[in-house]
Write an enzyme that holds these catalytic residues in place. Structure first.
Site, PDB file in Angstrom:
ATOM      1  N   ARG A   1      48.418  15.470  71.676  1.00  0.00           N
ATOM      2  CA  ARG A   1      48.437  16.245  70.423  1.00  0.00           C
ATOM      3  C   ARG A   1      49.783  16.917  70.177  1.00  0.00           C
ATOM      4  O   ARG A   1      50.352  16.835  69.093  1.00  0.00           O
ATOM      5  CB  ARG A   1      47.367  17.337  70.451  1.00  0.00           C
ATOM      6  CG  ARG A   1      45.967  16.850  70.629  1.00  0.00           C
ATOM      7  CD  ARG A   1      45.052  18.056  70.781  1.00  0.00           C
ATOM      8  NE  ARG A   1      43.716  17.682  71.166  1.00  0.00           N
ATOM      9  CZ  ARG A   1      43.329  17.488  72.419  1.00  0.00           C
ATOM     10  NH1 ARG A   1      44.172  17.631  73.414  1.00  0.00           N
ATOM     11  NH2 ARG A   1      42.071  17.163  72.686  1.00  0.00           N
TER      12      ARG A   1
ATOM     13  N   THR B   1      58.390  22.155  77.209  1.00  0.00           N
ATOM     14  CA  THR B   1      57.451  23.224  76.824  1.00  0.00           C
ATOM     15  C   THR B   1      56.090  22.959  77.480  1.00  0.00           C
ATOM     16  O   THR B   1      55.086  23.528  77.059  1.00  0.00           O
ATOM     17  CB  THR B   1      57.266  23.287  75.285  1.00  0.00           C
ATOM     18  OG1 THR B   1      56.925  21.970  74.821  1.00  0.00           O
ATOM     19  CG2 THR B   1      58.505  23.776  74.576  1.00  0.00           C
TER      20      THR B   1
ATOM     21  N   HIS C   1      58.005  31.276  78.671  1.00  0.00           N
ATOM     22  CA  HIS C   1      56.703  30.609  78.464  1.00  0.00           C
ATOM     23  C   HIS C   1      55.961  31.151  77.235  1.00  0.00           C
ATOM     24  O   HIS C   1      54.877  31.742  77.347  1.00  0.00           O
ATOM     25  CB  HIS C   1      55.823  30.721  79.722  1.00  0.00           C
ATOM     26  CG  HIS C   1      54.770  29.653  79.797  1.00  0.00           C
ATOM     27  ND1 HIS C   1      54.253  29.176  80.970  1.00  0.00           N
ATOM     28  CD2 HIS C   1      54.131  28.958  78.823  1.00  0.00           C
ATOM     29  CE1 HIS C   1      53.338  28.249  80.728  1.00  0.00           C
ATOM     30  NE2 HIS C   1      53.247  28.100  79.418  1.00  0.00           N
TER      31      HIS C   1
ATOM     32  N   ARG D   1      55.031  22.011  81.514  1.00  0.00           N
ATOM     33  CA  ARG D   1      54.927  22.757  82.771  1.00  0.00           C
ATOM     34  C   ARG D   1      56.212  22.523  83.562  1.00  0.00           C
ATOM     35  O   ARG D   1      56.702  21.395  83.658  1.00  0.00           O
ATOM     36  CB  ARG D   1      53.728  22.277  83.610  1.00  0.00           C
ATOM     37  CG  ARG D   1      52.369  22.745  83.124  1.00  0.00           C
ATOM     38  CD  ARG D   1      52.157  24.246  83.275  1.00  0.00           C
ATOM     39  NE  ARG D   1      50.849  24.674  82.808  1.00  0.00           N
ATOM     40  CZ  ARG D   1      50.581  25.084  81.561  1.00  0.00           C
ATOM     41  NH1 ARG D   1      51.540  25.120  80.658  1.00  0.00           N
ATOM     42  NH2 ARG D   1      49.359  25.475  81.242  1.00  0.00           N
TER      43      ARG D   1
ATOM     44  N   GLY E   1      55.292  29.166  74.405  1.00  0.00           N
ATOM     45  CA  GLY E   1      54.915  28.039  73.532  1.00  0.00           C
ATOM     46  C   GLY E   1      53.778  28.367  72.576  1.00  0.00           C
ATOM     47  O   GLY E   1      53.844  28.057  71.385  1.00  0.00           O
TER      48      GLY E   1
ATOM     49  N   GLU F   1      57.254  30.314  87.967  1.00  0.00           N
ATOM     50  CA  GLU F   1      57.190  31.468  87.061  1.00  0.00           C
ATOM     51  C   GLU F   1      56.500  32.640  87.739  1.00  0.00           C
ATOM     52  O   GLU F   1      55.527  32.424  88.455  1.00  0.00           O
ATOM     53  CB  GLU F   1      56.401  31.091  85.801  1.00  0.00           C
ATOM     54  CG  GLU F   1      57.118  30.068  84.952  1.00  0.00           C
ATOM     55  CD  GLU F   1      56.259  29.566  83.782  1.00  0.00           C
ATOM     56  OE1 GLU F   1      55.267  30.226  83.427  1.00  0.00           O
ATOM     57  OE2 GLU F   1      56.600  28.513  83.241  1.00  0.00           O
TER      58      GLU F   1
ATOM     59  N   ARG G   1      50.447   6.820  78.615  1.00  0.00           N
ATOM     60  CA  ARG G   1      49.590   5.830  79.276  1.00  0.00           C
ATOM     61  C   ARG G   1      49.071   4.803  78.262  1.00  0.00           C
ATOM     62  O   ARG G   1      49.151   3.615  78.457  1.00  0.00           O
ATOM     63  CB  ARG G   1      48.413   6.549  79.933  1.00  0.00           C
ATOM     64  CG  ARG G   1      48.421   6.384  81.432  1.00  0.00           C
ATOM     65  CD  ARG G   1      47.112   6.705  82.035  1.00  0.00           C
ATOM     66  NE  ARG G   1      46.496   7.877  81.423  1.00  0.00           N
ATOM     67  CZ  ARG G   1      45.996   8.889  82.101  1.00  0.00           C
ATOM     68  NH1 ARG G   1      46.056   8.901  83.402  1.00  0.00           N
ATOM     69  NH2 ARG G   1      45.420   9.898  81.494  1.00  0.00           N
TER      70      ARG G   1
HETATM   71  C1  DGY Z   1      49.022  26.256  77.673  1.00  0.00           C
HETATM   72  O1  DGY Z   1      48.092  26.569  76.936  1.00  0.00           O
HETATM   73  O2  DGY Z   1      48.872  25.479  78.609  1.00  0.00           O
HETATM   74  C2  DGY Z   1      50.341  26.834  77.363  1.00  0.00           C
HETATM   75  O3  DGY Z   1      51.243  26.610  78.373  1.00  0.00           O
HETATM   76  C3  DGY Z   1      50.174  28.308  77.046  1.00  0.00           C
HETATM   77  O4  DGY Z   1      51.313  28.759  76.393  1.00  0.00           O
END
Ligand code: DGY
Length: 317
Positions: free
Chosen positions: A156, A235, A284, A237, A286, A266, A177
């Site tokens: 997504r 953005t 972090h 991991r 996002g 982190e 994939r």
């Molecule tokens: C998540 O939802 O996995 C994001 O990293 C949170 O910001």
């Protein structure tokens, strides 16, 4: 009365929602991530838990949960939970997909622009009162039009980034994939191997989940394939990239700039990141918009209520 424990303050609408079901809701209110011992103390008798990505639900913790039916993770990623073991214990795990897609995709594009146009460097120059006037060679960056964006992980969020990038006139390739037909139809994206993606993209953006297959996916060998002078955005991991190797490449300027919202360890960043000029680093954030965080909280609460009322979870993992 069924007990719901929330491991940190989350937006109030979620708590109101849970209260409307008559649950006994308790929230860990300190403004730090909950410690393991506090977590264990609080979840022992809970029927449901709303957890954060900073809470580790490993075997040891899961074994302490005597009544729990659902752990609703307040994140789309769920690498903090041993899902297979939770399943064995009949605990349903849910996450918060969709509601944070746009916020995270917006931030990925913000990092692309910040890296391509040297926004942070430019702001620093000004704030340090070093701006001596318009100059033909001052802070030259890279235009996005006709550049190739390589999306690693066309789920997504990856797809939402591709759609945004398309509007900048970028060409899209992706590694995933399976084929993403709707992405291909919408952006004319082409599916390629990871090796090809890394070697031809001007910008690589990571949108993969973290699991045993993706841990250090971008290791020394893969990082060495990245086209010289390109931009790397993460953005997803931090653990997907071998940071030590990335830092070596950034020092050699093999990579133009890395835009990173996530890190391996982190909140303790590798000290080298603070010294590098060709990085844009964020803490972090996002999904950190009012809209996304409220909807994440509500979705987590709805998952809890669904499971505790004997219905199917809305977004099980
Ligand atoms: C998540 O939802 O996995 C994001 O990293 C949170 O910001």
């Amino acid at each position: 009365m069924q007990k719901v424990f929330i491991t940190r303050s989350i937006p109030q609408p979620a708590i109101d929602y849970l209260n409307s079901y008559g649950y006994q809701v308790s929230v860990y209110r300190k403004d730090t991530a909950i410690s393991n011992s506090e977590l264990i103390k609080n979840i022992k008798n809970s029927d449901a838990v709303i957890s954060l990505l900073t809470d580790k639900f490993d075997k040891e913790v899961l074994d302490q949960m005597k009544n729990c039916k659902v752990i609703a993770n307040y994140a789309v990623g769920f690498n903090n939970i041993d899902v297979a073991y939770a399943k064995k214990k009949n605990i349903i795990v849910t996450n918060t997909p969709d509601v944070l897609t746009d916020s995270t995709a917006d931030l990925a594009i913000a990092l692309v622009l910040a890296c391509a146009r040297r926004i942070v460097e430019a702001e620093k120059l000004l704030m340090q009162k070093k701006f001596t006037g318009w100059a033909p060679q001052l802070l030259l960056g890279m235009e996005l039009k006709n550049k190739t964006l390589g999306i690693l992980g066309a789920g997504r969020i990856g797809a939402a980034v591709a759609v945004r990038a398309k509007s900048f006139g970028m060409k899209i390739i992706y590694f995933n994939r399976s084929r993403n037909n709707s992405l291909e139809a919408e952006t004319n994206a082409k599916k390629v191997s990871i090796e090809k993606l890394l070697s031809v993209s001007d910008i690589v953006s990571i949108h993969l989940p973290l699991n045993s297959e993706t841990f250090h996916l971008l290791n020394k060998d893969k990082l060495s394939l990245i086209k010289k002078n390109s931009i790397l955005i993460n953005t997803a991991r931090g653990e997907i990239i071998d940071e030590k190797e990335l830092i070596k490449l950034l020092k050699k300027k093999n990579i133009r700039c890395a835009g990173l919202d996530v890190f391996e360890n982190e909140p303790n960043l590798n000290e080298e990141f603070y010294k590098l000029k060709n990085v844009v680093i964020l803490p972090h954030i996002g999904s950190a918009t009012e809209e996304a965080r409220t909807n994440m909280a509500l979705l987590a609460a709805k998952n809890v209520a669904a499971v505790l009322s004997g219905k199917k979870a809305i977004t099980p993992v």
